[in-house]
Design a protein around this motif. Structure first.
Motif, PDB file in Angstrom:
ATOM      1  N   VAL A 107       0.840  -1.185   0.000  1.00 28.33           N
ATOM      2  CA  VAL A 107       0.000   0.000   0.000  1.00 28.33           C
ATOM      3  C   VAL A 107       0.879   1.239   0.000  1.00 28.33           C
ATOM      4  O   VAL A 107       1.838   1.336   0.779  1.00 28.33           O
ATOM      5  CB  VAL A 107      -0.941   0.015   1.224  1.00 28.33           C
ATOM      6  N   MET A 108       0.586   2.196  -0.875  1.00 27.27           N
ATOM      7  CA  MET A 108       1.335   3.443  -0.954  1.00 27.27           C
ATOM      8  C   MET A 108       0.893   4.356   0.189  1.00 27.27           C
ATOM      9  O   MET A 108      -0.303   4.580   0.404  1.00 27.27           O
ATOM     10  CB  MET A 108       1.095   4.129  -2.294  1.00 27.27           C
ATOM     11  N   ARG A 109       1.883   4.905   0.909  1.00 25.92           N
ATOM     12  CA  ARG A 109       1.603   5.765   2.052  1.00 25.92           C
ATOM     13  C   ARG A 109       2.337   7.088   1.901  1.00 25.92           C
ATOM     14  O   ARG A 109       3.392   7.155   1.283  1.00 25.92           O
ATOM     15  CB  ARG A 109       2.059   5.082   3.350  1.00 25.92           C
ATOM     16  N   GLY A 110       1.773   8.133   2.510  1.00 25.21           N
ATOM     17  CA  GLY A 110       2.446   9.422   2.537  1.00 25.21           C
ATOM     18  C   GLY A 110       1.471  10.569   2.430  1.00 25.21           C
ATOM     19  O   GLY A 110       0.337  10.406   1.983  1.00 25.21           O
ATOM     20  N   ALA A 111       1.923  11.750   2.851  1.00 29.40           N
ATOM     21  CA  ALA A 111       1.077  12.943   2.816  1.00 29.40           C
ATOM     22  C   ALA A 111       1.400  13.797   1.589  1.00 29.40           C
ATOM     23  O   ALA A 111       0.570  13.985   0.712  1.00 29.40           O
ATOM     24  CB  ALA A 111       1.275  13.751   4.098  1.00 29.40           C
ATOM     25  N   LYS A 112       2.645  14.288   1.482  1.00 26.74           N
ATOM     26  CA  LYS A 112       3.017  15.117   0.340  1.00 26.74           C
ATOM     27  C   LYS A 112       3.345  14.289  -0.893  1.00 26.74           C
ATOM     28  O   LYS A 112       3.250  14.770  -2.018  1.00 26.74           O
ATOM     29  CB  LYS A 112       4.208  15.994   0.720  1.00 26.74           C
ATOM     30  N   LEU A 113       3.780  13.059  -0.687  1.00 26.49           N
ATOM     31  CA  LEU A 113       3.976  12.115  -1.780  1.00 26.49           C
ATOM     32  C   LEU A 113       3.717  10.732  -1.216  1.00 26.49           C
ATOM     33  O   LEU A 113       3.786  10.512  -0.008  1.00 26.49           O
ATOM     34  CB  LEU A 113       5.381  12.219  -2.385  1.00 26.49           C
ATOM     35  N   VAL A 114       3.386   9.804  -2.102  1.00 25.15           N
ATOM     36  CA  VAL A 114       3.111   8.439  -1.651  1.00 25.15           C
ATOM     37  C   VAL A 114       4.263   7.544  -2.061  1.00 25.15           C
ATOM     38  O   VAL A 114       4.853   7.722  -3.132  1.00 25.15           O
ATOM     39  CB  VAL A 114       1.774   7.902  -2.208  1.00 25.15           C
ATOM     40  N   SER A 115       4.593   6.583  -1.217  1.00 25.02           N
ATOM     41  CA  SER A 115       5.710   5.691  -1.510  1.00 25.02           C
ATOM     42  C   SER A 115       5.504   4.362  -0.799  1.00 25.02           C
ATOM     43  O   SER A 115       4.655   4.235   0.090  1.00 25.02           O
ATOM     44  CB  SER A 115       7.036   6.323  -1.072  1.00 25.02           C
ATOM     45  N   ALA A 116       6.286   3.388  -1.205  1.00 26.18           N
ATOM     46  CA  ALA A 116       6.233   2.067  -0.585  1.00 26.18           C
ATOM     47  C   ALA A 116       7.495   1.308  -0.968  1.00 26.18           C
ATOM     48  O   ALA A 116       8.083   1.543  -2.030  1.00 26.18           O
ATOM     49  CB  ALA A 116       5.003   1.283  -1.037  1.00 26.18           C
ATOM     50  N   THR A 117       7.928   0.413  -0.090  1.00 32.43           N
ATOM     51  CA  THR A 117       9.036  -0.482  -0.399  1.00 32.43           C
ATOM     52  C   THR A 117       8.467  -1.808  -0.869  1.00 32.43           C
ATOM     53  O   THR A 117       7.641  -2.416  -0.190  1.00 32.43           O
ATOM     54  CB  THR A 117       9.933  -0.708   0.830  1.00 32.43           C
ATOM     55  N   VAL A 118       8.874  -2.225  -2.056  1.00 31.96           N
ATOM     56  CA  VAL A 118       8.387  -3.491  -2.619  1.00 31.96           C
ATOM     57  C   VAL A 118       9.500  -4.524  -2.543  1.00 31.96           C
ATOM     58  O   VAL A 118      10.676  -4.203  -2.773  1.00 31.96           O
ATOM     59  CB  VAL A 118       7.899  -3.310  -4.074  1.00 31.96           C
ATOM     60  N   ARG A 119       9.141  -5.745  -2.204  1.00 26.94           N
ATOM     61  CA  ARG A 119      10.108  -6.832  -2.055  1.00 26.94           C
ATOM     62  C   ARG A 119       9.876  -7.879  -3.143  1.00 26.94           C
ATOM     63  O   ARG A 119       8.734  -8.239  -3.417  1.00 26.94           O
ATOM     64  CB  ARG A 119       9.994  -7.446  -0.659  1.00 26.94           C
ATOM     65  N   ILE A 120      10.954  -8.354  -3.720  1.00 32.88           N
ATOM     66  CA  ILE A 120      10.888  -9.313  -4.818  1.00 32.88           C
ATOM     67  C   ILE A 120      11.085 -10.722  -4.270  1.00 32.88           C
ATOM     68  O   ILE A 120      11.983 -10.963  -3.460  1.00 32.88           O
ATOM     69  CB  ILE A 120      11.969  -9.009  -5.880  1.00 32.88           C
ATOM     70  N   ARG A 121      10.247 -11.649  -4.700  1.00 31.40           N
ATOM     71  CA  ARG A 121      10.339 -13.029  -4.238  1.00 31.40           C
ATOM     72  C   ARG A 121      11.674 -13.659  -4.641  1.00 31.40           C
ATOM     73  O   ARG A 121      12.191 -13.417  -5.734  1.00 31.40           O
ATOM     74  CB  ARG A 121       9.210 -13.882  -4.823  1.00 31.40           C
ATOM     75  N   CYS A 122      12.207 -14.507  -3.773  1.00 27.94           N
ATOM     76  CA  CYS A 122      13.447 -15.212  -4.091  1.00 27.94           C
ATOM     77  C   CYS A 122      13.258 -16.154  -5.279  1.00 27.94           C
ATOM     78  O   CYS A 122      14.213 -16.421  -6.021  1.00 27.94           O
ATOM     79  CB  CYS A 122      13.934 -15.995  -2.874  1.00 27.94           C
ATOM     80  N   ASP A 123      12.043 -16.666  -5.481  1.00 27.75           N
ATOM     81  CA  ASP A 123      11.811 -17.598  -6.584  1.00 27.75           C
ATOM     82  C   ASP A 123      11.291 -16.906  -7.843  1.00 27.75           C
ATOM     83  O   ASP A 123      10.900 -17.576  -8.796  1.00 27.75           O
ATOM     84  CB  ASP A 123      10.843 -18.700  -6.153  1.00 27.75           C
ATOM     85  N   ALA A 124      11.309 -15.563  -7.869  1.00 24.69           N
ATOM     86  CA  ALA A 124      10.895 -14.839  -9.076  1.00 24.69           C
ATOM     87  C   ALA A 124      11.900 -15.122 -10.194  1.00 24.69           C
ATOM     88  O   ALA A 124      13.107 -14.976 -10.012  1.00 24.69           O
ATOM     89  CB  ALA A 124      10.809 -13.350  -8.808  1.00 24.69           C
ATOM     90  N   GLN A 125      11.411 -15.524 -11.344  1.00 23.99           N
ATOM     91  CA  GLN A 125      12.280 -15.862 -12.468  1.00 23.99           C
ATOM     92  C   GLN A 125      12.844 -14.593 -13.114  1.00 23.99           C
ATOM     93  O   GLN A 125      12.169 -13.569 -13.174  1.00 23.99           O
ATOM     94  CB  GLN A 125      11.511 -16.674 -13.505  1.00 23.99           C
ATOM     95  N   PRO A 126      14.088 -14.639 -13.594  1.00 26.51           N
ATOM     96  CA  PRO A 126      14.647 -13.467 -14.274  1.00 26.51           C
ATOM     97  C   PRO A 126      13.777 -13.039 -15.447  1.00 26.51           C
ATOM     98  O   PRO A 126      13.239 -13.868 -16.177  1.00 26.51           O
ATOM     99  CB  PRO A 126      16.024 -13.970 -14.747  1.00 26.51           C
ATOM    100  N   GLY A 127      13.630 -11.725 -15.623  1.00 24.39           N
ATOM    101  CA  GLY A 127      12.819 -11.202 -16.717  1.00 24.39           C
ATOM    102  C   GLY A 127      12.185  -9.875 -16.366  1.00 24.39           C
ATOM    103  O   GLY A 127      12.437  -9.302 -15.293  1.00 24.39           O
ATOM    104  N   LEU A 128      11.375  -9.368 -17.279  1.00 24.11           N
ATOM    105  CA  LEU A 128      10.705  -8.079 -17.131  1.00 24.11           C
ATOM    106  C   LEU A 128       9.332  -8.270 -16.499  1.00 24.11           C
ATOM    107  O   LEU A 128       8.567  -9.142 -16.922  1.00 24.11           O
ATOM    108  CB  LEU A 128      10.566  -7.414 -18.499  1.00 24.11           C
ATOM    109  N   TYR A 129       9.016  -7.460 -15.487  1.00 25.50           N
ATOM    110  CA  TYR A 129       7.750  -7.549 -14.772  1.00 25.50           C
ATOM    111  C   TYR A 129       7.027  -6.210 -14.802  1.00 25.50           C
ATOM    112  O   TYR A 129       7.657  -5.150 -14.824  1.00 25.50           O
ATOM    113  CB  TYR A 129       7.972  -7.956 -13.314  1.00 25.50           C
ATOM    114  N   VAL A 130       5.700  -6.275 -14.771  1.00 26.83           N
ATOM    115  CA  VAL A 130       4.850  -5.082 -14.758  1.00 26.83           C
ATOM    116  C   VAL A 130       4.292  -4.872 -13.358  1.00 26.83           C
ATOM    117  O   VAL A 130       3.925  -5.821 -12.677  1.00 26.83           O
ATOM    118  CB  VAL A 130       3.692  -5.226 -15.771  1.00 26.83           C
ATOM    119  N   VAL A 131       4.237  -3.597 -12.933  1.00 31.98           N
ATOM    120  CA  VAL A 131       3.614  -3.219 -11.661  1.00 31.98           C
ATOM    121  C   VAL A 131       2.270  -2.556 -11.981  1.00 31.98           C
ATOM    122  O   VAL A 131       2.206  -1.640 -12.800  1.00 31.98           O
ATOM    123  CB  VAL A 131       4.490  -2.233 -10.873  1.00 31.98           C
TER     124      VAL A 131
END
Length: 295
Positions: free
Chosen positions: A202-226
């Motif tokens: 979930v994006m949080r913040g007052a003047k701007l929104v931000s979040a830290t996203v974590r990548i799964r260890c078993d995620a296969q190499p390649g391009l991903y969409v958010v």
């Protein structure tokens, strides 16, 4: 999302946690490199040749990521993409273009023609004559080429994503800090999802929104969409990232506590519960046996 190089550097900085920066470009044979179109001058070309327009980023108000580079001689418009501190657009001269001199101009981003109203002359190309056999070979070669890359590379210290195609590299098991400075007042209203994430954030913040996203260890190499999922609005493709192989000791973080504050039982608790259940069952059987004898 509506972000482009005009607002680059105005909000925050990218935090790339874990290893990885922008992926390096693959080496390209010299004969396959597009030919530069000089500003205010004319370049002689043949049908089927690729040309490139390059200009400094943030140098003028009509040159930023997404601005089109157009010409009647092109098979399709080029589009400016950020490459560190430069903007680059690649286009192919159409195999059917008649000989002659043609303007190369900047045009408004696709879908934003009425808002920005960009129309600037950059230079010209002089297209050489070609016979039928040459045009046929031109069509064959152009048809065999892969499409031009849409990926962008922004300078170190820029927020991610600075555009929907600002592709940063991150190892499986690593983290990225996502920031959007145009969504003021949207604290808690936006959830980011991606197949490579360990879970939605979930994006949080007052003047701007931000979040830290974590990548799964078993995620296969390649391009991903958010995907950007805002309450009350349709989901949209918001960003992209590239996953690289994980470290040998990559481990995903432990699962969070259960809803309502309950915590998973420790292994010893399951053993104790089983022992209590067995003792209770034995006591019940003895009681029934005694009652049966007394009867």
């Amino acid at each position: 999302m509506g972000m482009n190089a005009k607002r680059f550097g105005l909000v925050g900085a990218v935090v790339l946690l874990g290893a990885g920066g922008a992926s390096g470009a693959l080496a390209v044979p010299a004969e396959d490199l597009p030919r530069p179109v000089p500003s205010g001058a004319e370049l002689s070309v043949r049908p089927g040749e690729r040309v490139i327009v390059t200009t400094e980023a943030m140098r003028s108000g009509d040159a930023f990521s997404g601005v089109r580079v157009t010409s009647p001689a092109f098979a399709a418009d080029g589009t400016f993409r950020m490459d560190d501190l430069l903007l680059k657009a690649v286009a192919t001269v159409s195999c059917t273009t008649e000989p002659g001199s043609y303007e190369v101009r900047f045009g408004s981003p696709l879908g934003d023609e009425n808002a920005s109203k960009i129309d600037r002359l950059w230079g010209r190309i002089q297209v050489a004559p070609a016979d039928a056999a040459e045009r046929a070979e031109c069509a064959r070669q152009v048809g065999a080429r892969p499409p031009e890359s849409m990926e962008e590379r922004y300078p170190a210290g820029s927020e991610w994503p600075s555009s929907p195609w600002d592709v940063r590299s991150v190892p499986a098991g690593g983290e990225l800090h996502a920031t959007d400075g145009l969504e003021m007042g949207h604290d808690g209203m936006v959830e980011l999802t991606s197949p490579g994430f360990t879970g939605p954030v979930v994006m949080r913040g007052a003047k701007l929104v931000s979040a830290t996203v974590r990548i799964r260890c078993d995620a296969q190499p390649g391009l991903y969409v958010v995907r950007w999922n805002e309450k009350g609005k349709p989901a949209k493709e918001w960003a992209r990232y590239r996953v690289t192989p994980p470290a040998a000791d990559c481990r995903d973080a432990a699962s969070p506590p259960l809803a309502g504050g309950a915590r998973p039982w420790a292994p010893w608790a399951y053993g104790a519960a089983a022992a209590l259940a067995a003792a209770g069952l034995a006591a019940g059987l003895r009681l029934r046996y005694r009652r049966g004898r007394s009867a």
